[in-house]
Design a protein around this motif. Sequence first.
Motif, PDB file in Angstrom:
ATOM      1  N   UNK A  28       6.654  -0.445   9.350  1.00 26.20           N
ATOM      2  CA  UNK A  28       5.652   0.480   9.010  1.00 26.20           C
ATOM      3  C   UNK A  28       4.636  -0.286   8.327  1.00 26.20           C
ATOM      4  N   UNK A  29       4.541  -1.205   8.985  1.00 29.64           N
ATOM      5  CA  UNK A  29       3.505  -1.764   8.141  1.00 29.64           C
ATOM      6  C   UNK A  29       2.698  -2.787   8.893  1.00 29.64           C
ATOM      7  N   UNK A  30       1.335  -2.635   8.851  1.00 30.54           N
ATOM      8  CA  UNK A  30       0.466  -3.695   9.323  1.00 30.54           C
ATOM      9  C   UNK A  30      -0.356  -4.127   8.159  1.00 30.54           C
ATOM     10  N   UNK A  31      -0.604  -5.347   7.985  1.00 31.48           N
ATOM     11  CA  UNK A  31      -1.351  -5.793   6.833  1.00 31.48           C
ATOM     12  C   UNK A  31      -2.247  -6.950   7.199  1.00 31.48           C
ATOM     13  N   UNK A  32      -3.402  -6.946   6.597  1.00 33.64           N
ATOM     14  CA  UNK A  32      -4.334  -8.049   6.806  1.00 33.64           C
ATOM     15  C   UNK A  32      -4.639  -8.630   5.452  1.00 33.64           C
ATOM     16  N   UNK A  33      -4.568  -9.897   5.313  1.00 34.76           N
ATOM     17  CA  UNK A  33      -4.879 -10.551   4.052  1.00 34.76           C
ATOM     18  C   UNK A  33      -6.192 -11.291   4.205  1.00 34.76           C
ATOM     19  N   UNK A  34      -7.104 -11.048   3.273  1.00 31.09           N
ATOM     20  CA  UNK A  34      -8.400 -11.706   3.347  1.00 31.09           C
ATOM     21  C   UNK A  34      -8.730 -12.297   2.005  1.00 31.09           C
ATOM     22  N   UNK A  35      -9.486 -13.333   2.008  1.00 31.77           N
ATOM     23  CA  UNK A  35      -9.883 -13.950   0.753  1.00 31.77           C
ATOM     24  C   UNK A  35     -11.282 -14.512   0.921  1.00 31.77           C
ATOM     25  N   UNK A  36     -12.116 -14.206  -0.038  1.00 31.57           N
ATOM     26  CA  UNK A  36     -13.490 -14.715   0.029  1.00 31.57           C
ATOM     27  C   UNK A  36     -13.844 -15.242  -1.346  1.00 31.57           C
ATOM     28  N   UNK A  37     -14.128 -16.487  -1.453  1.00 31.32           N
ATOM     29  CA  UNK A  37     -14.569 -17.072  -2.706  1.00 31.32           C
ATOM     30  C   UNK A  37     -15.775 -17.941  -2.410  1.00 31.32           C
ATOM     31  N   UNK A  38     -16.948 -17.473  -2.782  1.00 34.08           N
ATOM     32  CA  UNK A  38     -18.166 -18.247  -2.535  1.00 34.08           C
ATOM     33  C   UNK A  38     -18.381 -19.199  -3.688  1.00 34.08           C
ATOM     34  N   UNK A 188       8.079  -5.675  -7.234  1.00 31.25           N
ATOM     35  CA  UNK A 188       9.422  -5.787  -6.688  1.00 31.25           C
ATOM     36  C   UNK A 188       9.912  -4.398  -6.279  1.00 31.25           C
ATOM     37  N   UNK A 189      10.945  -4.345  -5.457  1.00 29.10           N
ATOM     38  CA  UNK A 189      11.522  -3.059  -5.063  1.00 29.10           C
ATOM     39  C   UNK A 189      12.232  -2.427  -6.260  1.00 29.10           C
ATOM     40  N   UNK A 190      12.001  -1.134  -6.521  1.00 36.92           N
ATOM     41  CA  UNK A 190      12.720  -0.473  -7.624  1.00 36.92           C
ATOM     42  C   UNK A 190      14.214  -0.342  -7.338  1.00 36.92           C
ATOM     43  N   UNK A 191      14.576  -0.299  -6.063  1.00 41.43           N
ATOM     44  CA  UNK A 191      15.969  -0.265  -5.629  1.00 41.43           C
ATOM     45  C   UNK A 191      15.973  -0.641  -4.151  1.00 41.43           C
ATOM     46  N   UNK A 192      17.091  -1.175  -3.681  1.00 41.09           N
ATOM     47  CA  UNK A 192      17.186  -1.527  -2.275  1.00 41.09           C
ATOM     48  C   UNK A 192      18.223  -0.653  -1.595  1.00 41.09           C
ATOM     49  N   UNK A 193      17.950  -0.276  -0.347  1.00 38.48           N
ATOM     50  CA  UNK A 193      18.850   0.582   0.394  1.00 38.48           C
ATOM     51  C   UNK A 193      18.194   1.039   1.677  1.00 38.48           C
ATOM     52  N   UNK A 194      18.798   2.016   2.310  1.00 38.61           N
ATOM     53  CA  UNK A 194      18.262   2.543   3.567  1.00 38.61           C
ATOM     54  C   UNK A 194      16.919   3.229   3.344  1.00 38.61           C
ATOM     55  N   UNK A 195      15.941   2.906   4.189  1.00 38.52           N
ATOM     56  CA  UNK A 195      14.644   3.584   4.136  1.00 38.52           C
ATOM     57  C   UNK A 195      14.750   4.863   4.959  1.00 38.52           C
ATOM     58  N   UNK A 196      14.668   6.000   4.290  1.00 40.53           N
ATOM     59  CA  UNK A 196      14.818   7.282   4.978  1.00 40.53           C
ATOM     60  C   UNK A 196      13.488   7.981   5.220  1.00 40.53           C
ATOM     61  N   UNK A 197      12.409   7.463   4.687  1.00 41.36           N
ATOM     62  CA  UNK A 197      11.083   8.035   4.906  1.00 41.36           C
ATOM     63  C   UNK A 197      10.018   6.995   4.659  1.00 41.36           C
ATOM     64  N   UNK A 198       9.064   6.859   5.577  1.00 38.91           N
ATOM     65  CA  UNK A 198       8.027   5.839   5.455  1.00 38.91           C
ATOM     66  C   UNK A 198       6.699   6.451   5.038  1.00 38.91           C
ATOM     67  N   UNK A 218      13.874   5.861  -0.416  1.00 38.87           N
ATOM     68  CA  UNK A 218      14.936   4.869  -0.384  1.00 38.87           C
ATOM     69  C   UNK A 218      16.239   5.588  -0.732  1.00 38.87           C
ATOM     70  N   UNK A 219      17.257   5.431   0.109  1.00 35.33           N
ATOM     71  CA  UNK A 219      18.510   6.167  -0.058  1.00 35.33           C
ATOM     72  C   UNK A 219      19.696   5.213  -0.129  1.00 35.33           C
ATOM     73  N   UNK A 220      19.938   4.596  -1.293  1.00 34.36           N
ATOM     74  CA  UNK A 220      21.070   3.681  -1.429  1.00 34.36           C
ATOM     75  C   UNK A 220      22.362   4.388  -1.829  1.00 34.36           C
ATOM     76  N   UNK A 221      22.270   5.676  -2.207  1.00 33.70           N
ATOM     77  CA  UNK A 221      23.447   6.426  -2.639  1.00 33.70           C
ATOM     78  C   UNK A 221      23.189   7.137  -3.954  1.00 33.70           C
ATOM     79  N   UNK A 292      20.370  12.847  -1.886  1.00 30.63           N
ATOM     80  CA  UNK A 292      20.000  11.874  -2.915  1.00 30.63           C
ATOM     81  C   UNK A 292      19.168  10.728  -2.366  1.00 30.63           C
ATOM     82  N   UNK A 293      18.027  10.505  -2.962  1.00 31.88           N
ATOM     83  CA  UNK A 293      17.157   9.389  -2.595  1.00 31.88           C
ATOM     84  C   UNK A 293      16.094   9.239  -3.675  1.00 31.88           C
ATOM     85  N   UNK A 294      15.422   8.098  -3.663  1.00 32.57           N
ATOM     86  CA  UNK A 294      14.295   7.857  -4.561  1.00 32.57           C
ATOM     87  C   UNK A 294      13.015   7.920  -3.758  1.00 32.57           C
TER      88      UNK A 294
END
Length: 315
Positions: A28-38, A188-198, A218-221, A292-294
């Motif tokens: 779920x995720x597309x990301x573009x990283x850009x950097x401009x420093x004149x 950082x991730x607040x918790x790791x587990x199954x992603x049940x909703x994006x 996030x549904x780790x239990x 139960x999920x976060x």
Amino acid sequence: MRRVFSLAVLALLTACGSALGGDATANASGAVTAEQTSPPTLRTQPVAPASAPLSGPPKPEPAGPVNFTYAGELTQGGWIRGIVPRGTVKAFLDDTPLEIGSDNRYFAAFDRDAGSTATLRAELASGGTQTARLTITPRQWNIERVNVARRSGGASASFMQRRQPELDAIWDARLKFTGATGYRQDFIWPVKGRISGTFGSQRIYRGEPGSYHSGIDIAPGDGVPFVSPADGVVVLARTNFSLEGQLLIIDHGAGLNSAFLHASKLAVAEGDVVRQGQYLGNIGSSGRATGPHLHWSLKWRNSRLDPLLFTGPMN
């Protein structure tokens, strides 16, 4: 003046992330990283003739870049961090004011439905302006089209009597200035587990859009502890909200905040300063949740952001 939410808007605030812009039925995720420093323009002091007396040491140039610098995720639901041009008095992303740190650093972000371009603008002490035009890449959201009519009708007057103070508390919490600087960290991730909703997923009911999912689930239990993704200050900690259940909001500074919904326990209180990785509470299914999920959502000013673009994929 408090912000009053209409019944029509409330009808969108159902299930997970409700008042915070969610839709629990949508998973779920597309990301573009850009950097401009004149680089700064090279300027030299004129050399005085040997016979002419020197008037004193040359004045130093003001510190900072000539143009905006920025780096981050230039996409819908993304963000940037950088430094404003030298001599900046005020700065904006389009019409939204930016908070400028004492070291001239700033943070800005782009809503899930942001357009294809945005403009950084600085008002300078000299009276001039400096701008940077940004290209924001679109994303493909998880859209589910269902051949049923969207549920009609609004909330009852009795429910709104309870709900409006909750909405006011959420709104006021997000306006608080705490001086937090967690927005500068790598989250950082607040918790790791199954992603049940994006983030950004949405249902279309016979051509009529429902509200999109405003965070990531996030549904780790049940009962698993979760931690703070970055430094911040607790601006809201409630245990009995009608839709969110046990709700926690943390200000990370510069207008950026995290919300955590449906906890079974909160281990921090309003006003607490928290550090990245600090224990905040336990996962549950309080409020309007099907299990139960976060639900973790991020918001900058009025823009909804994708947590995945702050943390990267879960390892």
